[in-house]
Design a protein around this motif. Structure first.
Motif, PDB file in Angstrom:
ATOM      1  N   SER A   1     -18.092 -55.619  -2.345  1.00 53.34           N
ATOM      2  CA  SER A   1     -17.010 -55.098  -3.198  1.00 53.34           C
ATOM      3  C   SER A   1     -17.424 -53.793  -3.868  1.00 53.34           C
ATOM      4  CB  SER A   1     -16.649 -56.081  -4.307  1.00 53.34           C
ATOM      5  OG  SER A   1     -16.406 -57.332  -3.780  1.00 53.34           O
TER       6      SER A   1
ATOM      7  N   GLN B   1     -17.236 -46.334  -1.621  1.00 51.94           N
ATOM      8  CA  GLN B   1     -16.712 -45.609  -0.452  1.00 51.94           C
ATOM      9  C   GLN B   1     -15.343 -45.005  -0.737  1.00 51.94           C
ATOM     10  OE1 GLN B   1     -17.211 -48.806   2.244  1.00 51.94           O
ATOM     11  NE2 GLN B   1     -19.138 -47.994   3.102  1.00 51.94           N
ATOM     12  N   THR B   2     -14.496 -45.782  -1.420  1.00 50.03           N
ATOM     13  CA  THR B   2     -13.161 -45.285  -1.729  1.00 50.03           C
ATOM     14  C   THR B   2     -13.247 -44.024  -2.594  1.00 50.03           C
ATOM     15  OG1 THR B   2     -12.414 -47.571  -1.670  1.00 50.03           O
ATOM     16  CG2 THR B   2     -10.900 -45.971  -2.655  1.00 50.03           C
ATOM     17  N   LEU B   3     -14.117 -44.063  -3.598  1.00 48.40           N
ATOM     18  CA  LEU B   3     -14.287 -42.893  -4.471  1.00 48.40           C
ATOM     19  C   LEU B   3     -14.861 -41.726  -3.675  1.00 48.40           C
ATOM     20  CD1 LEU B   3     -15.712 -44.815  -7.565  1.00 48.40           C
ATOM     21  CD2 LEU B   3     -13.646 -43.383  -7.606  1.00 48.40           C
ATOM     22  N   ASP B   4     -15.857 -42.024  -2.844  1.00 47.74           N
ATOM     23  CA  ASP B   4     -16.533 -40.982  -2.064  1.00 47.74           C
ATOM     24  C   ASP B   4     -15.560 -40.286  -1.104  1.00 47.74           C
ATOM     25  OD1 ASP B   4     -19.299 -39.905  -1.242  1.00 47.74           O
ATOM     26  OD2 ASP B   4     -18.393 -40.512   0.685  1.00 47.74           O
ATOM     27  N   ARG B   5     -14.722 -41.073  -0.422  1.00 44.30           N
ATOM     28  CA  ARG B   5     -13.768 -40.495   0.529  1.00 44.30           C
ATOM     29  C   ARG B   5     -12.741 -39.622  -0.154  1.00 44.30           C
ATOM     30  NH1 ARG B   5     -13.248 -45.881   3.496  1.00 44.30           N
ATOM     31  NH2 ARG B   5     -15.155 -45.837   4.759  1.00 44.30           N
ATOM     32  N   ALA B   6     -12.458 -39.940  -1.416  1.00 44.64           N
ATOM     33  CA  ALA B   6     -11.502 -39.114  -2.162  1.00 44.64           C
ATOM     34  C   ALA B   6     -12.190 -37.888  -2.773  1.00 44.64           C
ATOM     35  CB  ALA B   6     -10.840 -39.961  -3.249  1.00 44.64           C
TER      36      ALA B   6
ATOM     37  N   LEU C   1      -6.441 -44.490  -7.432  1.00 44.11           N
ATOM     38  CA  LEU C   1      -7.100 -44.778  -6.152  1.00 44.11           C
ATOM     39  C   LEU C   1      -7.101 -46.256  -5.775  1.00 44.11           C
ATOM     40  CD1 LEU C   1     -10.322 -42.562  -6.033  1.00 44.11           C
ATOM     41  CD2 LEU C   1      -8.517 -42.675  -4.307  1.00 44.11           C
ATOM     42  N   PHE C   2      -7.043 -47.134  -6.804  1.00 46.89           N
ATOM     43  CA  PHE C   2      -7.164 -48.566  -6.511  1.00 46.89           C
ATOM     44  C   PHE C   2      -5.875 -49.279  -6.857  1.00 46.89           C
ATOM     45  CE2 PHE C   2     -11.410 -46.917  -7.165  1.00 46.89           C
ATOM     46  CZ  PHE C   2     -12.088 -47.428  -6.061  1.00 46.89           C
TER      47      PHE C   2
ATOM     48  N   HIS D   1     -17.448 -51.035  -1.314  1.00 46.11           N
ATOM     49  CA  HIS D   1     -16.077 -50.636  -1.018  1.00 46.11           C
ATOM     50  C   HIS D   1     -15.547 -49.678  -2.083  1.00 46.11           C
ATOM     51  CE1 HIS D   1     -11.906 -50.799   0.210  1.00 46.11           C
ATOM     52  NE2 HIS D   1     -11.595 -51.106  -1.033  1.00 46.11           N
ATOM     53  N   ILE D   2     -15.803 -49.991  -3.343  1.00 45.94           N
ATOM     54  CA  ILE D   2     -15.348 -49.113  -4.432  1.00 45.94           C
ATOM     55  C   ILE D   2     -16.019 -47.747  -4.309  1.00 45.94           C
ATOM     56  CG2 ILE D   2     -15.346 -48.758  -6.941  1.00 45.94           C
ATOM     57  CD1 ILE D   2     -15.175 -51.850  -7.219  1.00 45.94           C
TER      58      ILE D   2
ATOM     59  N   ASP E   1     -11.224 -56.664  -7.186  1.00 45.93           N
ATOM     60  CA  ASP E   1     -11.404 -56.729  -5.734  1.00 45.93           C
ATOM     61  C   ASP E   1     -10.493 -57.812  -5.146  1.00 45.93           C
ATOM     62  OD1 ASP E   1     -12.602 -59.191  -6.157  1.00 45.93           O
ATOM     63  OD2 ASP E   1     -14.649 -58.416  -5.997  1.00 45.93           O
TER      64      ASP E   1
END
Ligand code: ATP
Ligand code: MG
Length: 393
Positions: free
Chosen positions: A12, A18-23, A60-61, A15-16, A78
């Motif tokens: 989890s 990665q989501t921040l990194d991709r943005a 983002l979430f 995942h958080i 999550d």
């Protein structure tokens, strides 16, 4: 001390990150969990620090909770609805010893610089396996040292709660406090008056719950001048012969009662909950122990002290360092489900009224019946009690 090459980060959290990194944002694991991991101790969830602002995190979430948006913290839920804290890199401006106004748009290193102690100012990037430790917290972890980040005097003046935190971490990990940090803590102790009672209580309770040695926690509260401000009772009565409480007893109300003669007064000062104050008051009131350890005497005592029987029994164990002599009798009484209160009796007030007992006498008759039953639990059956009640009236 070297860093492990790679940490095992729960999915989890990854995942958080990665989501921040991709943005396009930075995401780092930070705070107490890294410290605990490096100490090889069981640890809780990783906190995430990010360059994204709270607004951006919330966008983002899909599921977030505003845990502490004022301080930049958003809770991200999550799939299992577990909450993870994501906090925006921040700098504290306008500190007044109690609160801070925070400012975003700063770097990771600046965010680490506003943290309290070097051991709490380490970051790990779970995507790049990179460590950031500008204040050499890992060395202090290896050496067992609590050391303020930056100028200790200034750091305690910004937030006096850090004095209590320094002591708590030292007592929890059995660390020393670095001498300049310790001197600055002592010099700033008068500022503790400015803190709210609730924050002091939380620290006192957490300290009692997590300290390896409760005696050391107390002696540091005294030596730093914290006790003088918030719990002068600790100084008045040092209880030198007190055994160190065993590690399995970390109940803060019980430990406060062990250390302080009038715990209800102290807990009221610290704005404890009504339930906590009431528990402490019952411990003061006692009777602290049954007069003998035969079943009847122990039953009478349990009946008298009601819900505080367990607290009183544990407190006796804490004071004497051995099991209370009546503990076995208490266990047997509970196994037998012996009646201990008027409502455990096999008859009720309305049964007595039906027998012709006058209304005002009902309560007293029930008490008399309970007295007989406390001596002889087998009397607790309907016919027997009705017969007894007839004799009494
Ligand atoms: P614990 O195991 O008690 O939770 P922790 O280090 O995680 O220990 P928290 O209170 O959860 O402590 O705070 C998380 C992090 O936030 C700390 O590691 C520290 O970096 C920072 N922090 C918390 N309180 C303060 C404070 N009063 N001043 C400066 N930094 C703080
Ligand atoms: Mg924490």
């Amino acid at each position: 001390m070297g860093f492990p090459e790679k940490l095992d980060i729960p999915p989890s959290i990854l995942h958080i990150a990665q989501t921040l990194d991709r943005a396009g944002f930075e995401a780092w694991c930070v705070g107490g969990t890294l410290r605990d991991t490096l100490l090889g101790q069981p640890h809780s969830d990783y906190d995430i620090a990010t360059s994204a602002t709270p607004d951006q995190v919330q966008r983002l979430f899909p599921r977030t909770v505003a845990v502490g948006v004022k301080y930049g913290t958003v809770g991200v839920l999550d799939q299992q609805r577990a909450l993870h804290e994501v906090t925006t890199f921040r700098r504290d401006v306008l500190t007044d010893g109690r609160h801070a106004v925070v400012q975003y748009g700063v770097s990771l290193d600046e965010d680490l610089a506003r943290r309290d102690f070097t051991i709490n100012a380490i970051a790990y990037n779970p995507l790049r396996y990179e460590w950031r430790d500008p204040f050499r917290g890992a060395e202090d972890i290896a050496a067992g040292l609590v050391r303020a980040v930056g100028d200790p005097r200034q750091r305690f003046e910004e937030d006096f709660l850090r004095i209590l935190r320094a002591i708590r971490f030292a007592a929890r990990f059995d660390f020393a406090i670095d001498p300049p940090t310790w001197e600055a803590a002592r010099a700033a102790a008068a500022g503790l008056r400015q803190l709210s009672a609730e924050r002091v209580r939380d620290e006192w309770f957490k300290g009692l719950q997590t300290s390896r040695s409760v005696r050391r926690l107390v002696s540091m509260w005294i030596a730093a001048g914290v006790a003088r401000v918030w719990l002068p009772e600790l100084e008045a009565d040092p209880r030198e012969n007190l055994p160190e409480p065993p590690a399995d007893i970390r109940d803060p109300v019980l430990l406060t009662a062990l250390l302080i003669a009038e715990p209800s007064r102290a807990l009221r000062r610290l704005k404890g909950s009504n339930a906590q104050i009431e528990r402490a008051r019952a411990l003061e009131e006692g009777p602290t122990e049954p007069g003998a350890v035969d079943l009847t005497t122990v039953r009478r005592w349990m009946s008298q002290v009601g819900p505080s029987a367990d607290d009183l029994t544990t407190l006796w164990r804490l004071r004497h360092g051995t099991e209370a002599p009546w503990a076995a009798a208490m266990t047997r009484i509970r196994q037998n489900k012996d009646p201990l209160t008027r409502s455990d009796l096999a008859i009720s007030g309305s049964d007595l009224l039906a027998l012709g007992v006058r209304g005002p006498d009902v309560g007293q008759t029930l008490t008399q019946l309970l007295n007989r039953v406390l001596e002889e639990p087998s009397l607790n059956n309907r016919d027997g009690l009705l017969a007894l009640a007839r004799e009494m009236s």
